[in-house]
Write an enzyme that holds these catalytic residues in place. Sequence first.
Site, PDB file in Angstrom:
ATOM      1  N   SER A 508      45.285  34.892  38.894  1.00 38.73           N
ATOM      2  CA  SER A 508      45.479  36.152  39.098  1.00 38.73           C
ATOM      3  C   SER A 508      45.698  37.243  37.748  1.00 38.73           C
ATOM      4  CB  SER A 508      45.572  36.518  40.491  1.00 38.73           C
ATOM      5  OG  SER A 508      44.893  36.313  41.112  1.00 38.73           O
ATOM      6  N   SER A 575      40.756  27.614  46.540  1.00 39.58           N
ATOM      7  CA  SER A 575      40.060  26.981  46.488  1.00 39.58           C
ATOM      8  C   SER A 575      40.179  24.853  46.240  1.00 39.58           C
ATOM      9  CB  SER A 575      38.723  26.762  45.554  1.00 39.58           C
ATOM     10  OG  SER A 575      39.456  26.761  44.126  1.00 39.58           O
TER      11      SER A 575
END
Length: 670
Positions: A508, A575
């Site tokens: 992020s 993921s």
Amino acid sequence: METPGSAGVASNGAEAATEPGEDSPASAPAGAREVFRRLTERPADLLRFATAGSVDDGKSTLIGRLLYDSKQVLSDQLEHVEQASQRMGHDFLDLSLLTDGLRAEREQGITIDVAYRYFATAQRRFIIADTPGHEQYTRNMVTGASTADLAIVLIDARKGVIAQSKRHAFISSLLAIPHVVVCVNKMDLVDFDEQVFDSIVDDFDTFAARLEMSDVTFIPISALLGDNVVERSQAMPWYQGPPLLYHLEHVHIASDRNLIDVRFPVQWVIRPPSTSVADYRAYAGQVAGGVLRPGDDVEVLPSGQRSRIAGIDTFDGPVEEAFPPMSVALRLADDIDVGRGSTIVRTQNQPTVSNSFEVLLCWMSEQPLDRNRRYQVKHTTRSATVGALDVRYRIDVESLHRDESATVLGLNDLGRVRMELTAPLVFDSYRRNRTTGSLIVIDEATNETVAAGVILDTEVEDAAKIKSERSPNVRWQGSRMTRDRRWHSLGHSGATLWFTGLPGAGKSTIAAAVEERLVGSGHSAFLLDGDNLRHGLNGDLGFDERARRENVRRTAHVARLLAESGTIALVSLVSPYVVDREAAATLHAADYLEFLEIFVDAPLELCEKRDPKGLYARARAGELAGLTGVGAPYEPPLDPDLVLGTLEETVERGVERVLELLAARGLTSR
């Protein structure tokens, strides 16, 4: 999947409780009575463990050393081993011959079949399953380890963690073996070097972080010389832990069994002749989960009939409670229809009843899976014919890669399969209950056991819903604003940058910095952060494998729409599974949209040190289950478009490399 003295997957029941007049405990010989007595003892008294390791890592020698040093070898056995050692030209006592029982094993020096051994000490009784290490005998390892409370993974100190070591660790994780002991063997051949041991521990820990392994213990040993096997080694004073046998004697296993969910598969209906016992009717079986007591309200599945436990009988008479793995006979207050294959559960705590589910199969037959053959599933005490088998993917147990192109399974293959039966089963997921979550597959024509499997989840869905992501009776609504017209007006094209990595890797941080640079230079960009999406769009999802897959699927569709609009979508999402990221890439490729996978490769130790949200600390404290890297696996990208190593480079340098990639792909002009 069966061990001596166990119901296992293959027998699936409590053979000890049968009708009087045939082989009932009362009329059984002394040997059978002893077996029945052992089955009804408290489970903590018996430890089942399996050994696994690469060829010539010393599994058989280790077991022989355990038996020899704990004074478990009879004099005639020892004499036989001494003679065999001399015939083979050894100038030492080859203890591996105590377990290498087959002639082919002795000649080749490898374990081929599963060898079982029983021994006992003052603290505990043991059943050992010496399983083969070679890849071609994967089915034998699965069979031997299926009922184990503990797995011993041997690693040759000279070779370190190799592909087969990872395969054995992976299979131990798949079989949900609660405790794993990694024995670094042949320490005498590396001069008992502590650094060699520490290096192997670090390598194994790194791989195990991608698996679900909650309790891993490391012990440096020399099976040949006996160091740290039964007695503490004087050659390794730097090792402060206990020897292997002490650990086996004291590892806590009583809490490993499911004592919450009551599961009692009925093996036999006991109805003695009316002349012997008036109006006696009981249901015999082996308790697979929970604690049963007289007076408990119960339900019989799959029929759904309800009653109450009137009494619990054993070989020694009535008892006030029954728990795994006791073999008992239940008497119910009502005369209802209960037969072999029924499962007695609590009314407020029920398993899944369905004829379709997904299972991880280990294929054991030399004849590959054939949809044109008739197969039968045997699950606890119930059987059903297979109606359909759909191979979802095959697993490479060394790389953990999922081959979704696979349509069949061959000998020793592991694969995820969707199974539909002609009659319903009563089951739990394997990780919740190893008995009600396991099964075997039998070829009806040959009566051969062709596969053994574990049920992966219990959320049953319609097959049509799984195959399609589109709602029925809808069509795509187009417009006159074509992609080319939109992108020409904006002056740039859209794309998706998919940042993946462990929690705390810095995904992020880098993605947000890239977004700021792109917007500042006049490009349309938007950050889709995983945490932000779970505040709304994905807020209804959990963190199991199915939920993670759905999380990726939804995010991929949103990113595709943004890319279609001419925006550079920056996805920051853990993921963890390769197949899910490949599905996201395929979704974009179908619409000719750029999809760039960026792997933020930060080691687990660094991520835990950062721990910006305190997730790792909570996971290590047992407050957070399923965290990727601790309680759930992470599969690194196989061929990412860019790898950012946050350990070696700054955030600014990482941003520059991402912008360079965009420029090289013609998505921006620098």
